[in-house]
Design a protein around this motif. Structure first.
Motif, PDB file in Angstrom:
ATOM      1  N   TRP A  54      16.211  -2.655  -6.850  1.00  0.00           N
ATOM      2  CA  TRP A  54      15.497  -3.791  -7.432  1.00  0.00           C
ATOM      3  C   TRP A  54      15.748  -5.063  -6.637  1.00  0.00           C
ATOM      4  CZ3 TRP A  54      11.601  -2.651 -10.098  1.00  0.00           C
ATOM      5  CH2 TRP A  54      11.607  -1.611 -11.024  1.00  0.00           C
ATOM      6  N   LEU A  57      13.215  -6.124  -3.995  1.00  0.00           N
ATOM      7  CA  LEU A  57      11.918  -6.670  -4.400  1.00  0.00           C
ATOM      8  C   LEU A  57      11.964  -8.166  -4.672  1.00  0.00           C
ATOM      9  CD1 LEU A  57      10.669  -3.865  -6.818  1.00  0.00           C
ATOM     10  CD2 LEU A  57      10.204  -4.143  -4.378  1.00  0.00           C
ATOM     11  N   THR A  58      13.149  -8.755  -4.632  1.00  0.00           N
ATOM     12  CA  THR A  58      13.282 -10.187  -4.918  1.00  0.00           C
ATOM     13  C   THR A  58      13.340 -11.027  -3.650  1.00  0.00           C
ATOM     14  OG1 THR A  58      15.719 -10.016  -4.998  1.00  0.00           O
ATOM     15  CG2 THR A  58      14.518  -9.672  -7.058  1.00  0.00           C
ATOM     16  N   LEU A  62       8.713 -11.140   1.006  1.00  0.00           N
ATOM     17  CA  LEU A  62       7.618 -10.310   0.502  1.00  0.00           C
ATOM     18  C   LEU A  62       6.430 -11.130   0.003  1.00  0.00           C
ATOM     19  CD1 LEU A  62       9.525  -7.565  -1.533  1.00  0.00           C
ATOM     20  CD2 LEU A  62       8.227  -7.234   0.565  1.00  0.00           C
ATOM     21  N   THR A 167       9.572  -6.685   6.778  1.00  0.00           N
ATOM     22  CA  THR A 167      10.398  -6.658   5.558  1.00  0.00           C
ATOM     23  C   THR A 167      11.196  -5.365   5.477  1.00  0.00           C
ATOM     24  OG1 THR A 167       8.716  -7.986   4.425  1.00  0.00           O
ATOM     25  CG2 THR A 167      10.349  -6.874   3.052  1.00  0.00           C
ATOM     26  N   THR A 285      -0.890  -4.562  -3.432  1.00  0.00           N
ATOM     27  CA  THR A 285       0.435  -5.181  -3.532  1.00  0.00           C
ATOM     28  C   THR A 285       1.399  -4.296  -4.298  1.00  0.00           C
ATOM     29  OG1 THR A 285      -0.503  -7.412  -3.432  1.00  0.00           O
ATOM     30  CG2 THR A 285       1.696  -7.193  -4.376  1.00  0.00           C
ATOM     31  N   TYR A 289       4.873  -2.843  -2.871  1.00  0.00           N
ATOM     32  CA  TYR A 289       6.177  -3.104  -3.486  1.00  0.00           C
ATOM     33  C   TYR A 289       6.902  -1.799  -3.830  1.00  0.00           C
ATOM     34  CZ  TYR A 289       5.995  -8.182  -3.808  1.00  0.00           C
ATOM     35  OH  TYR A 289       6.009  -9.515  -3.501  1.00  0.00           O
ATOM     36  N   VAL A 292       8.352  -0.671  -0.581  1.00  0.00           N
ATOM     37  CA  VAL A 292       9.573  -1.426  -0.242  1.00  0.00           C
ATOM     38  C   VAL A 292      10.757  -0.918  -1.059  1.00  0.00           C
ATOM     39  CG1 VAL A 292      10.679  -3.695  -0.341  1.00  0.00           C
ATOM     40  CG2 VAL A 292       8.333  -3.485   0.495  1.00  0.00           C
ATOM     41  N   PHE A 293      10.527  -0.690  -2.345  1.00  0.00           N
ATOM     42  CA  PHE A 293      11.595  -0.182  -3.210  1.00  0.00           C
ATOM     43  C   PHE A 293      12.081   1.182  -2.716  1.00  0.00           C
ATOM     44  CE2 PHE A 293      13.226   2.142  -6.855  1.00  0.00           C
ATOM     45  CZ  PHE A 293      14.026   1.208  -7.495  1.00  0.00           C
TER      46      PHE A 293
END
Length: 436
Positions: A54, A57-58, A62, A167, A285, A289, A292-293
């Motif tokens: 998690w 994602l912050t 991004l 990223t 999006t 995401y 990315v996670f």
């Protein structure tokens, strides 16, 4: 468990889940949970892995992804893109092969903003190929430029795919975006030279046809009304990033706002266009995401299980020349491109390739650009490149796969020439980011 057994378990699980039809992002998540259970101590390890995921994602890095995507969606759904295509077409007049040039110039603008080579190929194939066929263009003149635009779109900023790669690889987003400018201009020159050469060698490949004559005043009006504002917005974003005035995230926000204001100015911003734009940007999006996670947790598992350390030690133990190792990684990407979408390929290879590239002494920005080009080339490589089959699906019924292969090859050669130039002259990618 040995490193190769751990690597085999993780990648084998992903491949199996994808083979049975599970979506890519969910396949990675499921495989990561299995890996965490095996390598990190059961349920407690799974909870720890998910909590760490998690955090990925912050990241502020991004933010450009949804904003660049929204920018592209508004550009398309409000008709601003169509205005630009039409204006470029009329400005080129009786230039031989002008619709091929229009495809490269206008298609690159749309593809860059949309972030989806498959989507832009489908759109351009359905929009431009029938028109060029009607004008008597040979198939390689109509299909080839469409397949080629992706190579430009993926490296010329603003590129949502470049932001995602940076990223995932944990490298400077702005530097990677800026690094693509000079190579992108070189590739554009190679594409235009290819089209010019094709029309010179075979004038019948793109027959001239009558167009309404326009005065210089009318041409200037078209240019400044329908082309300069759209292109100028993209140039402004890039210049602000190069000068360090804004971060990539702020540049993306300015870009989205700029396209929105242009749509208001041209009175083409409708509620339906807004809904379609937000829906399209949100869909991509959310997928990005999830990617990315999945990548963040996959990288942690590779490190925790010892697979990444073992793989790097094994690869560097052969004492091969670094450039030869680069070519091996390039070949792997070309093969994967026959079966997987770009984002899926990044998810699978970035956690492995970037640590290996770092150990070989490669500049991460330069390597990121090489990898972006490899991802795009792999999409159009015969016989199984995915974009070839997308084109087949939208091309006229009499188009054969051989026609598509033949059309793609000259533009693949252009991209390979650019990769060769980047290997011989790395400063083409590293000089501009270093000036900021």
């Amino acid at each position: 468990m040995e490193w190769y057994e751990a690597l085999g378990l993780l990648i084998g699980s992903i491949m199996f889940l994808m083979a049975i039809g599970m979506p890519v992002a969910l396949a990675f998540l499921a495989a990561n949970i299995i890996g965490a259970w095996v390598f990190m101590g059961g349920e407690r390890g799974v909870v720890a892995l998910l909590n760490n995921g998690w955090g990925s994602l912050t990241k502020f890095a991004l933010v450009p992804i949804p904003l660049f995507l929204l920018m592209g969606e508004i550009f398309f759904h409000t008709g601003l893109g169509g205005r630009m295509f039409s204006a470029i077409d009329r400005l080129l007049g009786k230039l031989p092969g002008r619709l091929s040039y229009v495809t490269v110039l206008g298609g690159t603008g749309f593809s860059t903003l949309s972030g989806s080579s498959m989507g832009s190929t489908a759109l351009l194939g359905a929009l431009m190929v029938p028109e060029m066929n009607k004008r008597g263009y040979k198939k390689h003149m109509s299909i080839g430029p469409i397949l080629g635009t992706g190579g430009l779109a993926i490296i010329i900023p603003p590129s949502a795919l470049a932001v995602l790669l940076a990223t995932l690889a944990q490298i400077d987003v702005g530097a990677l975006l800026i690094a693509g400018i000079i190579p992108g201009l070189i590739l554009a020159g190679l594409y235009i030279s290819t089209i010019y050469l094709q029309t010179r060698l075979d004038p019948e490949a793109a027959p001239a046809y009558e167009v309404p004559p326009q005065s210089m005043v009318e041409k200037l009006g078209l240019l400044f009304r329908n082309v300069v504002p759209m292109i100028g917005l993209m140039v402004l974003i890039v210049v602000m990033m190069i000068r360090g005035i804004v971060t990539p995230s702020e540049a993306a926000a300015f870009g989205a706002l700029g396209v929105l204001l242009l749509a208001v100015f041209y009175r083409c911003l409708t509620w339906d266009a807004v809904k379609a734009s937000v829906r399209g940007a949100l869909r991509v999006t959310l997928m990005a995401y999830l990617i990315v996670f999945g990548s963040a947790t996959f990288s942690q598992l590779l490190a925790f299980s010892g697979a990444s350390r073992g793989l790097i030690g094994w690869a560097t133990g052969f004492d091969l020349d670094p450039i030869l190792m680069l070519l091996v990684m390039f070949a792997v990407l070309l093969i994967l491109g026959m079966f997987m979408e770009q984002i899926s390929m990044m998810l699978l290879t970035v956690p492995i390739f970037f640590p290996l590239a770092t150990s070989l002494g490669f500049d991460p920005i330069w390597f990121g650009l090489i990898m972006l080009l490899a991802l795009e080339i792999s999409f159009t490589t015969p016989p199984f490149g995915l974009l070839l089959f997308v084109m087949k699906g939208v091309a006229p019924a009499d188009t054969t796969m051989r026609d598509i292969y033949t059309a793609a090859i000259p533009f693949i050669v252009c991209s390979l020439i650019l990769v060769t130039l980047l290997i011989l002259f790395p400063s083409l990618a590293t000089w501009l980011p270093g000036t900021g």
